[in-house]
Design an enzyme around this catalytic site. Structure first.
Site, PDB file in Angstrom:
ATOM      1  N   LYS A  27       7.021  13.104   0.061  1.00 47.01           N
ATOM      2  CA  LYS A  27       7.130  12.780   1.496  1.00 47.01           C
ATOM      3  C   LYS A  27       8.215  11.731   1.743  1.00 47.01           C
ATOM      4  O   LYS A  27       9.056  11.900   2.639  1.00 47.01           O
ATOM      5  CB  LYS A  27       5.758  12.278   1.978  1.00 47.01           C
ATOM      6  CG  LYS A  27       5.705  11.788   3.415  1.00 47.01           C
ATOM      7  CD  LYS A  27       4.281  11.716   3.913  1.00 47.01           C
ATOM      8  CE  LYS A  27       3.569  10.400   3.649  1.00 47.01           C
ATOM      9  NZ  LYS A  27       4.054   9.268   4.449  1.00 47.01           N
ATOM     10  N   GLY A  99       4.845   6.605  10.467  1.00 48.76           N
ATOM     11  CA  GLY A  99       5.420   5.255  10.481  1.00 48.76           C
ATOM     12  C   GLY A  99       6.795   5.236   9.840  1.00 48.76           C
ATOM     13  O   GLY A  99       7.697   4.518  10.281  1.00 48.76           O
ATOM     14  N   ASP A 320      -0.364   3.557  -1.525  1.00 53.41           N
ATOM     15  CA  ASP A 320      -0.845   4.857  -1.030  1.00 53.41           C
ATOM     16  C   ASP A 320      -1.926   5.465  -1.921  1.00 53.41           C
ATOM     17  O   ASP A 320      -2.624   6.391  -1.509  1.00 53.41           O
ATOM     18  CB  ASP A 320       0.323   5.839  -0.884  1.00 53.41           C
ATOM     19  CG  ASP A 320       1.252   5.444   0.266  1.00 53.41           C
ATOM     20  OD1 ASP A 320       0.826   4.658   1.142  1.00 53.41           O
ATOM     21  OD2 ASP A 320       2.408   5.919   0.287  1.00 53.41           O
ATOM     22  N   LYS A 347      -2.375   0.711   7.961  1.00 52.54           N
ATOM     23  CA  LYS A 347      -1.820   2.038   7.663  1.00 52.54           C
ATOM     24  C   LYS A 347      -2.275   2.994   8.773  1.00 52.54           C
ATOM     25  O   LYS A 347      -2.608   2.567   9.862  1.00 52.54           O
ATOM     26  CB  LYS A 347      -2.271   2.502   6.274  1.00 52.54           C
ATOM     27  CG  LYS A 347      -1.650   1.677   5.146  1.00 52.54           C
ATOM     28  CD  LYS A 347      -0.167   1.950   5.016  1.00 52.54           C
ATOM     29  CE  LYS A 347       0.501   1.105   3.961  1.00 52.54           C
ATOM     30  NZ  LYS A 347       1.959   1.250   3.983  1.00 52.54           N
ATOM     31  N   ARG A 351      -7.642   1.286   6.286  1.00 54.06           N
ATOM     32  CA  ARG A 351      -8.120   2.025   5.104  1.00 54.06           C
ATOM     33  C   ARG A 351      -9.168   1.262   4.311  1.00 54.06           C
ATOM     34  O   ARG A 351      -9.983   1.873   3.614  1.00 54.06           O
ATOM     35  CB  ARG A 351      -6.932   2.430   4.207  1.00 54.06           C
ATOM     36  CG  ARG A 351      -6.123   3.555   4.824  1.00 54.06           C
ATOM     37  CD  ARG A 351      -4.987   4.043   3.950  1.00 54.06           C
ATOM     38  NE  ARG A 351      -4.372   5.222   4.560  1.00 54.06           N
ATOM     39  CZ  ARG A 351      -3.158   5.687   4.263  1.00 54.06           C
ATOM     40  NH1 ARG A 351      -2.431   5.072   3.342  1.00 54.06           N
ATOM     41  NH2 ARG A 351      -2.677   6.752   4.861  1.00 54.06           N
TER      42      ARG A 351
END
Ligand code: S3P
Length: 434
Positions: A27, A99, A320, A347, A351
């Site tokens: 990504k 983002g 992540d 995030k 989270r």
């Protein structure tokens, strides 16, 4: 309140994960190739571009700014760049849930002529944008926010280089400043206390820019022109994390991932899995446009995983992957302790709060801290209803926890996986033996 609960996915327990997969493109790299392809002169042809909705937002933005985006029959995408000059679009640029798109676009657009408005969905509109406005303003940019948030309104201006130390380690901020610095007068230097992912630097080099780096800084001289490239995006390590962690849960697993991105600033998870007792073999290493690519084979620890602490620089490098590490932690012998991860609260969702809530829903004991959590080991979880909060990584992390739970687990808002990894559930079914 559940935010996005349109699709519910039922996850049944598994016995192991076995098989070979090749995952869609990374990504972070896809975003950078899309944005720089839009700015460069000539054609950029990208194979294995991420299938997630987020990088599609980056492609949509450059298309709205005058680049041409065409999909070939073999799934490669061709971007015809604007040779350094974006044309303001009539309507706002929609960054969706991304983002990365919003922050990096702000850097790319700040030195351009005209006015640009960047908008996003409800989750993105809650995320902090002052972290890019402030350094870009020091470079001479005109950026207006609403109480630190989107919409991000950019009135293009001539920029000059700065020497900036990032207060919070962030590859998005670093990349936004490099993209602005590329088009500024003079040299821009970014200093960081933790080396964040360096895909921005590597992509800029691939497109022909010159950068210099030291141990803790990177510099770019302005007024450089980019040239389109022909590239293949390596498989996404942060997507692989769900499969690697799932495989590590079962002594009988044997998982092979081909064509995986192994950039050292992204591969810290392999060290953590090794520390937990797994055997991780890396084969067929190659370099493509500065990015390492290879095959990873994971064999789980025969006696189950031990335990570990993730804190300091490790927390930033694994940002992540922390939700899925927390989700497998109850099944370790000694638990997993996470600290210095306050960034997780800003995030796509908070989270830390959602991991704690969902672990408790599955019957786990967990202690929440402002900057992390402690998950004791030796726990057996049970199936439950999982609130993904519309956050892709929460939906996928708890699908992994569900594989070793007693009974079935319902993932609410499962469609959010499509933000980074639309094929997740289908691929999980191909390797999970039940
Ligand atoms: C990203 C950087 C990280 C990460 C995000 C993608 C990137 O964010 O969480 O998923 O592509 O640069 P920060 O840079 O804000 O830490």
């Amino acid at each position: 309140m559940l935010e996005t609960t349109t699709t519910e996915k039922i996850i049944k327990p598994a016995r192991n994960l076995t098989g070979t997969l090749r995952l869609p493109g990374d990504k972070s790299i896809s975003h950078r190739y899309a944005l720089l392809g839009g700015l460069a002169e000539g054609n950029t042809t990208i194979a294995n571009f991420s299938t997630g909705a987020d990088p599609a937002s980056s492609l949509g933005c450059v298309a709205a700014l005058g680049a041409k985006v065409d999909w070939l029959e073999d799934d490669r995408v061709v971007i015809t760049g604007t040779a350094g000059k974006f044309t303001p679009s009539a309507s706002p640029l929609d960054c969706g849930n991304s983002g990365s798109t919003m922050r990096m676009m702000a850097g790319l657009l700040a030195p351009q002529s005209g006015e640009f408005t960047l908008i996003g969905d409800a989750s993105l509109t809650r995320r902090p944008m002052e972290r890019i406005r402030k350094p870009l303003a020091q470079m001479g940019a005109n950026i207006t926010l609403t109480e630190g948030h989107a919409p991000v309104i950019v009135s293009g201006a001539a920029l000059h280089g700065i020497d900036y130390t990032t207060p919070v380690p962030s590859a998005q901020v670093k990349t936004a400043l490099l993209f602005a610095g590329l088009q500024a007068e003079g040299t821009t230097t970014i200093r960081e206390s933790v080396r964040t992912r360096d895909h921005g630097e590597l992509a800029l080099r691939a497109f022909g820019a010159q950068l210099t780096r030291t141990v803790d800084s990177v510099s770019i001289t302005g007024k450089q022109q980019l040239k389109g490239i022909d590239a293949t995006v390596p498989g996404d390590m942060s997507s692989a994390a769900f499969f690697l962690c799932a495989a590590a849960l079962f002594p009988e697993s044997n998982l092979v991932l081909d064509g995986l991105g192994l950039n050292p600033t992204r591969a810290t998870l392999l060290d953590v899995l090794t520390a937990l007792g797994a055997t991780v073999a890396v084969l067929n290493l190659e370099e493509k446009h500065g990015e390492l690519v290879g095959t990873v084979q994971l064999n789980p620890p025969p006696g189950g995983m031990g335990g570990t602490t993730v804190s300091g620089a490790l927390a930033a490098q694994l940002i992540d992957e922390l939700p899925v590490l927390a989700a497998i932690a109850p099944y370790t012998r000694n638990g997993i302790r996470i600290r210095d991860a306050k960034e997780l609260r800003v995030k796509e969702s908070d989270r830390i709060a959602l991991v704690v809530k969902n672990l408790r829903a599955m019957g786990a004991e967990v202690e929440e801290f402002e900057d992390g959590l402690d998950v004791p080991g030796g726990q057996q979880l049970h199936g439950a209803q999982i609130d993904s909060g519309g956050d892709h990584r929460i939906a996928m992390a708890f699908s992994v926890a569900a594989l070793r739970a007693e009974g079935e687990t319902a993932i609410l808002g499962a469609e959010s996986a499509g933000i980074s990894f639309p094929e997740f559930f289908e691929l999980l079914d191909t390797v999970a033996e039940r």
